[in-house]
Design an enzyme around this catalytic site. Structure first.
Site, mmCIF file in Angstrom:
data_model
loop_
_atom_site.group_PDB
_atom_site.id
_atom_site.type_symbol
_atom_site.label_atom_id
_atom_site.label_comp_id
_atom_site.label_asym_id
_atom_site.label_seq_id
_atom_site.Cartn_x
_atom_site.Cartn_y
_atom_site.Cartn_z
ATOM 1 N N GLY A 116 0.815 -1.212 0.000
ATOM 2 C CA GLY A 116 0.000 0.000 0.000
ATOM 3 C C GLY A 116 0.847 1.259 0.000
ATOM 4 N N LYS B 223 -5.966 -10.950 -2.569
ATOM 5 C CA LYS B 223 -6.666 -12.003 -3.300
ATOM 6 C C LYS B 223 -7.887 -12.569 -2.578
ATOM 7 C CE LYS B 223 -2.689 -14.159 -3.576
ATOM 8 N NZ LYS B 223 -1.720 -13.059 -3.394
ATOM 9 N N GLU C 28 7.061 -16.393 3.201
ATOM 10 C CA GLU C 28 6.471 -16.075 4.492
ATOM 11 C C GLU C 28 7.069 -16.963 5.591
ATOM 12 O OE1 GLU C 28 4.432 -13.623 4.946
ATOM 13 O OE2 GLU C 28 4.074 -13.156 2.823
ATOM 14 N N LYS D 130 -5.148 -17.459 -7.330
ATOM 15 C CA LYS D 130 -4.883 -16.705 -8.560
ATOM 16 C C LYS D 130 -5.598 -17.345 -9.747
ATOM 17 C CE LYS D 130 -0.424 -14.913 -6.987
ATOM 18 N NZ LYS D 130 1.048 -15.088 -7.028
#
Length: 338
Positions: free
Chosen positions: A15, A114, A199, A214
């Protein structure tokens, strides 16, 4: 000069990168589209900023507690919402709440996360149709890799027979390290985590769920095929063994975690995620490290392959602002809204 007010929901790395790039490109928006772009609101999980006169980067570290949520975005008067926050993939929130409010009110939306799209994409598209809003999803469906745009623009008019893609950079890096350097899965994963692109809990990537989401987004927003995660058979790379790696290497094959869409006998799209091994002559076999790719097979244009690798979070921010330029161009009458 026409004014376009933008709000960003979700103010983490992506962002913030999107906000900075948006402000850097204001002169371009004026020169190319005749539009004065103003960032009027940003919202993190529990804090934010709102200023109808416009926000500048030097204020980004001074978020005010309590300024968060769909009500804040609506009160800002934003014309376009960029949704870049984290989301619970089971509920689609908090992004879903922002998108429902924006699209119901006729605001155009650019979606990076997503969860909401994979869970409730069909309903969000219906909301957009009813309010004549536009919803764009490049950042959620491949980021720098063109996927939905490839179908919407470059292949317009062709019948898509099938799609396959290496859509997750982390798993491509892991398999590449295992094949090319003989690194074990756990060691390769530690490398990826140390490099900041895997991650701390990698299950979403390595078990194939990120690719699956996706794929669902690509099917719905690019092909009009209403698939859900539960419609897909999903298998990740967590069970790939050293013996399999040695066998593929011996056979001159390269494994990739691939999302695939194909037509069944009735012509409806079906999909799945799993590891496939390709000969070295195949473009999908020649994807190093964090590179992603998509291959689309059509009736008239044959096979089209797109390959991309961009540094994050800039690549995702750039994809979102590509969507923003499509919206500006459509408003200026230069391009049909996709």
């Amino acid at each position: 000069m026409e004014l376009c007010r933008v709000a960003i929901a979700g103010f983490g790395a992506v962002g913030r990168s999107t906000a900075g790039l948006l402000l850097d490109r204001r002169a371009r928006y004026r020169d190319v589209y005749g539009v004065e772009v103003r960032l009027v609101a940003v919202c993190a999980s529990r804090a934010g900023l709102v200023d109808p006169a416009g926000l500048e980067p030097e204020r980004f570290d001074d978020l005010e507690p309590g300024l968060s949520g769909p009500d804040v975005i609506e009160a800002s008067g934003a014309d376009v919402l960029i949704e870049a926050g984290p989301s619970d993939h089971r509920t689609g929130r908090p992004g879903l709440a922002y998108l429902e409010r924006a699209l119901s009110g006729g605001r155009d939306a650019i979606v990076i996360s997503k969860g909401a799209l994979a869970r409730d994409g069909a309903r969000l598209r219906a909301l957009a149709r009813r309010s004549a809003a536009t919803i764009k999803v490049s950042g959620a469906a491949g980021a720098a890799l063109p996927t939905v745009d490839l179908l919407d623009h470059n292949l317009l008019g062709s019948e898509v027979l099938g799609v396959e893609g290496v859509l997750n950079a982390t798993t491509n890096y892991l398999l590449d390290a295992m094949m090319a350097r003989g690194v074990g899965f756990e060691a390769a994963l530690r490398e990826a985590q140390a490099g900041g692109f895997a991650e701390s809990d990698p299950r979403d990537d390595v078990e194939g769920w990120d690719t699956a989401r996706k794929l669902v987004i690509l099917a719905g927003f690019g092909l009009g095929a209403e698939l859900s995660i539960s419609d897909l058979e999903v298998r990740g790379i967590q069970s790939v063994t050293e013996e399999q790696i040695a066998g593929w290497r011996s056979d001159g094959l390269v494994p990739k975690l691939v999302g695939r869409l194909w037509r069944d006998e009735a012509g409806a799209f079906r999909g799945g995620v799993g590891v496939d091994a390709y000969p070295l002559t195949d473009p999908l076999a020649r994807l190093p490290g964090k590179t992603k790719a998509i291959r689309v097979t059509t009736d008239g244009m044959g096979e089209i392959v797109a390959i991309g690798c961009g540094a994050e979070p800039l690549a995702t921010a750039s994809a979102a602002l590509k969507d923003f330029e499509h919206i500006l161009a459509a408003r200026a009458g230069r391009l049909r809204p996709a």
